[in-house]
Scaffold this active site. Structure first.
Site, PDB file in Angstrom:
ATOM      1  N   ARG A 135       9.485  17.346   2.259  1.00  0.00           N
ATOM      2  CA  ARG A 135       8.909  18.271   3.237  1.00  0.00           C
ATOM      3  C   ARG A 135       9.427  19.665   2.872  1.00  0.00           C
ATOM      4  O   ARG A 135      10.612  19.945   3.001  1.00  0.00           O
ATOM      5  CB  ARG A 135       9.320  17.872   4.652  1.00  0.00           C
ATOM      6  CG  ARG A 135       8.889  16.436   4.992  1.00  0.00           C
ATOM      7  CD  ARG A 135       9.157  16.083   6.434  1.00  0.00           C
ATOM      8  NE  ARG A 135       8.989  14.652   6.671  1.00  0.00           N
ATOM      9  CZ  ARG A 135       7.832  14.050   6.901  1.00  0.00           C
ATOM     10  NH1 ARG A 135       6.717  14.766   6.890  1.00  0.00           N
ATOM     11  NH2 ARG A 135       7.757  12.746   7.114  1.00  0.00           N
ATOM     12  N   ASP A 213       0.760   5.081   9.701  1.00  0.00           N
ATOM     13  CA  ASP A 213       0.365   4.989  11.111  1.00  0.00           C
ATOM     14  C   ASP A 213      -1.123   4.739  11.304  1.00  0.00           C
ATOM     15  O   ASP A 213      -1.554   4.415  12.416  1.00  0.00           O
ATOM     16  CB  ASP A 213       0.730   6.283  11.852  1.00  0.00           C
ATOM     17  CG  ASP A 213       2.231   6.481  11.985  1.00  0.00           C
ATOM     18  OD1 ASP A 213       2.972   5.507  11.779  1.00  0.00           O
ATOM     19  OD2 ASP A 213       2.656   7.608  12.277  1.00  0.00           O
ATOM     20  N   MET A 255       6.759   1.984  14.201  1.00  0.00           N
ATOM     21  CA  MET A 255       6.348   3.377  14.060  1.00  0.00           C
ATOM     22  C   MET A 255       4.976   3.606  14.689  1.00  0.00           C
ATOM     23  O   MET A 255       4.225   2.666  14.919  1.00  0.00           O
ATOM     24  CB  MET A 255       6.357   3.781  12.588  1.00  0.00           C
ATOM     25  CG  MET A 255       7.767   3.915  12.018  1.00  0.00           C
ATOM     26  SD  MET A 255       7.800   4.577  10.345  1.00  0.00           S
ATOM     27  CE  MET A 255       9.565   4.704  10.064  1.00  0.00           C
ATOM     28  N   GLN A 351       9.429  -0.583   7.451  1.00  0.00           N
ATOM     29  CA  GLN A 351       7.960  -0.612   7.526  1.00  0.00           C
ATOM     30  C   GLN A 351       7.320   0.158   6.375  1.00  0.00           C
ATOM     31  O   GLN A 351       6.189  -0.109   5.990  1.00  0.00           O
ATOM     32  CB  GLN A 351       7.495  -0.003   8.851  1.00  0.00           C
ATOM     33  CG  GLN A 351       7.933  -0.792  10.057  1.00  0.00           C
ATOM     34  CD  GLN A 351       7.864   0.024  11.340  1.00  0.00           C
ATOM     35  OE1 GLN A 351       6.826   0.113  11.961  1.00  0.00           O
ATOM     36  NE2 GLN A 351       8.970   0.624  11.728  1.00  0.00           N
ATOM     37  N   ARG A 619       2.802 -10.835 -24.562  1.00  0.00           N
ATOM     38  CA  ARG A 619       2.182 -12.082 -24.108  1.00  0.00           C
ATOM     39  C   ARG A 619       0.994 -11.794 -23.204  1.00  0.00           C
ATOM     40  O   ARG A 619       1.052 -10.946 -22.322  1.00  0.00           O
ATOM     41  CB  ARG A 619       3.199 -12.947 -23.380  1.00  0.00           C
ATOM     42  CG  ARG A 619       2.656 -14.297 -22.920  1.00  0.00           C
ATOM     43  CD  ARG A 619       3.786 -15.251 -22.627  1.00  0.00           C
ATOM     44  NE  ARG A 619       4.435 -15.690 -23.853  1.00  0.00           N
ATOM     45  CZ  ARG A 619       5.592 -16.349 -23.890  1.00  0.00           C
ATOM     46  NH1 ARG A 619       6.226 -16.618 -22.770  1.00  0.00           N
ATOM     47  NH2 ARG A 619       6.103 -16.717 -25.048  1.00  0.00           N
TER      48      ARG A 619
END
Length: 817
Positions: A135, A213, A255, A351, A619
């Site tokens: 931020r 959210d 949240m 979360q 592989r």
């Protein structure tokens, strides 16, 4: 300073709170950008990285290919943007988190970093954001944005993709609107040349929503929300066992500051007893309090015999007067008023973490592709776009319109206009909330009068699929609320003929949401094994309605029963089919119950397999999946795991395609950095070919790989049918099941109104519920036949058919062959 070229130079940054799926966004934008002829860059630490820019020069360190001749073979020796942007050497520093190491190669002093195709390989299986986020206080200032503009122009970058929440996207739009004045200031201060000012007169911006959210308007789902829901439901599933063991109550805080999506969907998916969300504070009767309502609900559950209590509180929850509702206070209420041994669990940042679920790999990839297209098509006159998803389609919407609507929801809540806040959420949010109340509340009085009550037969058909039990639980809870009798038919039509039927109870299905498989038992026996005897059982038990939960067999069974109405009056009752199959092959519906659970099981298995393949360096694993003659699971699994090749029944397999596949793998392994080849996967549907089996393909790759690569096979088999249902399948199960019950009630009421002893059920009373976009639509079974490929047991069209082209593009196949 970067040299000027004619290519669009595209940078991507992640900003704000991290969310699973951000790395998938970066990977998709880088790869699609390269495919579309762009130079691709990443910005470390979000907007802060833009402000800091580069104080150290780029030091490109591209490892040599394992096979020097591979470049000559790729694209018939013609250079492509992919081969010219294969890698620049910083991918491992970003992925390993060693960018700021003091010794050796470092990213110190470099925040705007050029990346190539291989620099982002494997990123989408990682949680969080590998390029960092912060931020930035500096970017909020005009001086900070001026520095950011200068740093972009220095590197010649003219397009920016931003993945973050509404604050991050608002910052992006502000940056774009100020851009001309910022360029003018830089020119006036002599920090850029007139040529640079003219070339960079317009900044192209696109936004993608990364938010756990799911709080952004004008899009059905945000990147990271499905994975956060997975984390919450995993925690609740674990808590359920200890809660039941000690007969405890648990209050969980999740949240969701202004949006209750996580709390609501977790409540529906985990079978919680009570939830608190910002959009709908607890509604109380005059003179009462929400504490009274909470205690009354929980007391009723305990008196019915429940040993555990789960209450979910969104972090932004409040009462009707906007007074916060805290988890600790809810604990005190339960402990003091009801005497319950109560614990609080705050899930916090767990979360946000962990590997992305399947949908948080697929959605960001599809949105990343659209973001690059939007940037390439942007002009000074077009608005900044936000990339979203609506009705299962990737869309562009004006960024600031979406931000304004998102903030309007918070404003409505702040003004106590909760009805307006709910109206601004999508219809599925409202339906989920109503569904939660219908399945969690134990009503003292039956909601319907006696003459409207039904005896509802509930049956599972076909192979087991995640969500079958959750759908049954929702139907049973609804029946009990209304006064109907929910009659479980065990083991399908075979169990019906054996009279294996009993009535289910509200408490008896309490723990069914998280149970995989089929609690009722299921098989593929169709009613025409003895249609007369089936009709006799219907009559004997006086069924008023039938709910069948299953796949293509249930569709077939419904068709047989509806056709049989002309001979058997017992079938003149409303009948509904709720699609549930891992193959996702029921016509006209975009998703069936179980398909998301199975896709996540496939992704988990393939992540482990790819880890093994990469450890061996060279592989190739040929992974066989279920799915019948429908390639949905293989195709979407390939997109979600980054598979190099996918084989489906729809496209089939031929010797020519196998020859091209071997050639592709040889060149691709030859282009890998020497000694650092990546393990790769090929996903093959079990019915892709009867000749070129998984064993044949594996042996062919092993033989042709020579010194470049080895090959092994893995068959996932019935592991894709089992396991704990995903939250997405649980939530869909409740929503679809409750809509089925409303359908059965509606048609039963219509039949009751018919005059005469013999009732005639109309054709539309035997129907399949389908998901089409974000809406639920009923399709009469006779109409659905027209859209079905009955021989191959799938729909005639598939919305996901073009995904295979994207799978091949994201591994560079068109650029290499």
């Amino acid at each position: 300073m970067s040299q000027s070229t004619g290519k669009m130079k595209l940078a991507v940054l992640t900003s704000g709170g991290d969310s699973a799926g951000m790395n998938a966004v970066v990977r998709a934008i880088v790869k699609i950008g390269i495919l579309r002829g762009c130079e691709t860059w990443i910005v470390r630490e979000g907007y802060e990285g833009l402000v800091r820019g580069n104080t150290q020069a780029h030091a490109i360190h591209a490892d040599l290919p394992a096979d020097a001749s591979a470049l000559k073979c790729a694209h018939r020796g013609v250079p492509t943007n992919l081969t010219q942007n294969l890698r620049f050497g910083d991918g491992d520093l970003l992925r390993d988190g060693t960018g700021d190491h003091h010794h050796g190669r470092t990213l110190k002093g470099r925040y705007i970093v050029r990346v190539g195709w291989d620099d982002v390989r494997g990123w989408f299986a990682e949680g969080g954001t590998l390029i960092g986020t912060a931020r930035s206080a500096a970017f909020r200032t005009p001086e900070g944005r001026l520095s950011a503009a200068h740093n972009l122009i220095k590197e010649g970058i003219d397009a920016l993709a931003v993945c973050g929440g509404d604050g991050s996207l608002t910052g992006a739009d502000l940056f774009r609107s100020e851009w001309p004045s910022l360029v003018s200031q830089l020119l006036t201060q002599g920090m850029i040349t007139e040529e640079q000012a003219e070339k960079h007169g317009h900044l192209k911006i696109v936004g993608l929503v990364g938010s756990i959210d799911n709080d952004m308007s004008m899009t059905d789902l945000t990147i990271g929300a499905p994975t956060a829901l997975h984390r919450i439901c995993e925690a609740i599933d674990n808590i359920n066992s200890t809660a039941a063991s000690h007969s405890r109550a648990f209050v969980l805080e999740v949240m969701g500051r202004h949006c209750g999506w996580l709390a609501l969907l977790a409540g529906v998916s985990s079978g919680a007893d009570f939830i608190f969300i910002p959009e709908r504070p607890p509604q109380t009767i005059p003179g009462g309090t929400w504490e009274d309502d909470l205690c009354e609900a929980i007391r009723g559950h305990r008196e019915a015999g429940k040993r555990k209590t789960i209450v979910i509180v969104a972090e932004g929850a409040h009462d009707a007067d906007l007074q916060p509702i805290r988890a600790e206070y809810v604990k005190e209420v339960l402990a003091e008023r009801l005497g319950l041994d109560t614990r609080v669990t705050t899930l916090g940042h767990t979360q946000r973490g962990g590997r992305p679920c399947a949908f948080d790999r697929i959605l960001p990839t599809l949105q990343g592709e659209e973001a690059v297209k939007a940037l390439l098509e942007a002009t000074p006159d077009t608005p900044s776009y936000m990339i979203g998803v609506r009705e299962n389609k990737i869309i562009r919407v004006p960024l600031m319109e979406a931000v304004a609507m998102t903030r309007a929801v918070a404003d409505a809540i702040g003004a106590k206009d909760f009805a307006k806040a709910m109206s601004m959420r999508d219809p599925e949010f409202y339906q989920s909330l109503e569904g939660f109340f219908a399945t969690s509340t134990l009503f003292k009085e039956k909601q319907l009068p006696h003459h409207r009550r039904m005896r509802v037969a509930i049956m599972h058909m076909g192979a087991p699929a995640g969500g079958m039990n959750a759908a049954t639980r929702a139907a049973v809870r609804y029946c009990v609320k209304q006064g109907h009798h929910p009659l479980a038919v065990h083991n399908g039509f075979r169990g019906l003929l054996d009279d294996n039927i009993h009535e289910l109870s509200w408490l008896g299905v309490d723990a069914w949401t998280s149970r995989g498989g089929s609690e009722l038992g299921t098989n593929r026996t169709l009613p025409d094994v003895d249609l007369g005897a089936v009709a006799a059982r219907f009559q004997e038990h006086n069924f008023h309605a039938l709910l069948m939960i299953g796949g293509f067999e249930a569709f077939n069974a419904l068709l047989i029963l509806e056709t049989g109405r002309q001979h058997y009056p017992a079938f003149h009752i409303p009948m509904a089919h709720l699609p549930a199959t891992i193959s996702n092959n029921v016509p006209m519906t975009e998703f069936s119950l179980g398909s998301d659970t199975s896709l996540n099981a496939l992704v988990d298995a393939c992540d482990s397999i790819k880890q093994s393949a990469s450890a061996s360096r060279n592989r190739v694993f040929v992974v066989e999946t279920q799915g019948g003659k429908c390639g949905y699971l293989a195709t979407m699994g390939a997109l979600a795991t980054g598979a190099s090749i996918v084989y489906t029944p729809e496209q089939g397999m031929s010797l020519d395609t196998l020859r091209q596949d071997v050639k592709f793998l040889k060149i691709r392994y030859g282009l890998d950095a020497k000694g650092r080849s990546e393990g790769r996967m090929v996903i093959r549907n079990e019915c892709a070919s009867t000749v070129y089996t998984t064993d044949v393909v594996t042996k062919m790759f092993k033989e042709e790989g020579g010194n470049l690569f080895d090959s092994r096979s893995a068959s996932l088999g019935h592991t894709l049918q089992g396991g704990v249902p995903s939250p997405m399948d649980r939530a869909r199960a409740a929503r679809l099941s409750l809509r089925c019950m409303a359908f059965l009630e509606e048609h039963h009421d219509a039949l009751q109104k018919q005059v005469g002893k013999v009732k005639q059920a109309p054709p539309e009373s035997a129907a399949v519920i389908t998901i089409q976009g974000s809406t639920l639509k009923w399709v009469p079974v006779q109409e659905m036949v027209q859209h079905a490929d009955m021989k191959n047991r799938r729909g005639k069209t598939a919305w996901w058919a073009e995904i295979k082209v994207l799978v091949e593009a994201l591994v560079g196949r068109p650029e290499i062959l």
